[in-house]
Design an enzyme around this catalytic site. Structure first.
Site, PDB file in Angstrom:
ATOM      1  N   HIS A 279     -13.944 -13.938 -29.043  1.00 50.26           N
ATOM      2  CA  HIS A 279     -12.674 -13.969 -29.774  1.00 50.26           C
ATOM      3  C   HIS A 279     -12.834 -14.696 -31.111  1.00 50.26           C
ATOM      4  CE1 HIS A 279     -10.714 -12.074 -26.509  1.00 50.26           C
ATOM      5  NE2 HIS A 279     -10.731 -13.113 -25.695  1.00 50.26           N
TER       6      HIS A 279
ATOM      7  N   LEU B 103      -3.121  -6.220 -50.785  1.00 50.79           N
ATOM      8  CA  LEU B 103      -3.171  -5.661 -49.436  1.00 50.79           C
ATOM      9  C   LEU B 103      -1.936  -6.082 -48.630  1.00 50.79           C
ATOM     10  CD1 LEU B 103      -5.082  -4.125 -47.361  1.00 50.79           C
ATOM     11  CD2 LEU B 103      -5.646  -6.403 -46.522  1.00 50.79           C
TER      12      LEU B 103
ATOM     13  N   ASP C 223     -10.790  -4.129 -30.300  1.00 47.76           N
ATOM     14  CA  ASP C 223     -11.160  -4.292 -28.895  1.00 47.76           C
ATOM     15  C   ASP C 223     -12.659  -4.576 -28.744  1.00 47.76           C
ATOM     16  OD1 ASP C 223     -10.640  -4.412 -26.194  1.00 47.76           O
ATOM     17  OD2 ASP C 223     -10.691  -2.238 -25.880  1.00 47.76           O
TER      18      ASP C 223
END
Ligand code: IPE
Ligand code: IPE
Ligand code: MG
Length: 237
Positions: free
Chosen positions: A33, A127, A16
């Site tokens: 963004h 991962l 966020d």
């Protein structure tokens, strides 16, 4: 941090603050963004390096469609680019990528990219990376309940057979252990419809740092904090 073995197995992040970071620099939200997406690239390697096995990030919620058309379009373009680059990342770094959320609600080409990327990386053992796109926990649970109800209707299972495990297996995160640590950047302390079922025993960590500038040091601090918690449940530390 001295002992990297103490990293939590699964870290979930609510990325966020892209908009607030951009605003603080005098940029439009979309620049935030773009910078946030870039930061996510770096975070994959950092998480891996610190010994985290599963990383799940919230990139776009079912509520985020309510933002302006321009912002939604800019975000979809970023996801498109991000998923396209995912093939290289997966191949180079042995990363397995899964996209969680209501896929049929995404633009068709993003749905196809998500399918292809999952198939392409499914045997990778490095991962385990989940990206939540058009994700809402209530939507996910509702879809799971519908699937289970169908199975009951068709006589495949009885209502008594429904268990927590069965519900978990019908979620988008089936086969992924629940998160040990959840991090929300940029100061808000709400869940915003993220992983409600999966976070039942998770430690929550909040930082005022905005996502685009959340770096290795910040993640290390979160892990150090996690290691001070006294946990009875969840994955072994
Ligand atoms: C997070 O940053 C990214 C998405 C929700 C897509 P925000 O866009 O929510 O940034 P703030 O909260 O407005 O600062
Ligand atoms: C949650 O952040 C969703 C993502 C980070 C993708 P928001 O910024 O959209 O959440 P609210 O609106 O503050 O609850
Ligand atoms: Mg926000």
């Amino acid at each position: 941090m001295s002992d990297i073995n103490k990293a939590p197995t699964h870290v979930a992040i609510i990325m966020d603050g892209n908009g607030r970071w951009a605003k603080s620099k005098g940029f439009p939200r979309t620049v935030g963004h773009a910078k946030g997406a870039q930061n996510l690239e770096d975070m994959l390697y950092i998480a891996d390096e610190l010994g985290i096995k599963y990383l799940t990030v919230y990139a776009f919620s079912t509520e985020n469609w309510k933002r302006s058309e321009d912002e939604v379009m800019a975000l979809m373009n970023l996801f498109r680019e991000y998923l396209r680059n995912g093939f290289k990342k997966a191949a180079r770094n042995n990363v397995r990528i899964r996209v969680i959320g209501y896929r049929p609600g995404l633009p068709k080409d993003l749905q196809d990219l998500a399918d292809e990327l999952e198939e392409f990386s499914k045997d990778n053992t490095g991962l385990q990376f989940q990206i939540a796109l058009n994700y809402g926990s209530r939507d996910e649970i509702t879809r799971a309940v519908k699937k289970i109800a169908e199975d009951v209707k068709e006589g495949k299972i009885n209502p008594e057979d429904i268990s927590e495990e069965m519900i978990s297996k019908h979620l988008d995160t089936a086969d992924i252990p629940d998160p040990d640590l959840m991090i929300r950047t940029s100061g808000e302390q709400r869940l915003s419809n993220y992983l409600l079922w999966q976070l039942a025993y998770t430690e929550f960590y909040y930082t005022d740092t905005h996502w685009p500038v959340f770096g290795k040091k910040d993640l290390q601090e979160a892990i150090e904090w996690y290691n001070t918690r006294d946990r009875r449940y969840g994955n072994a530390k």
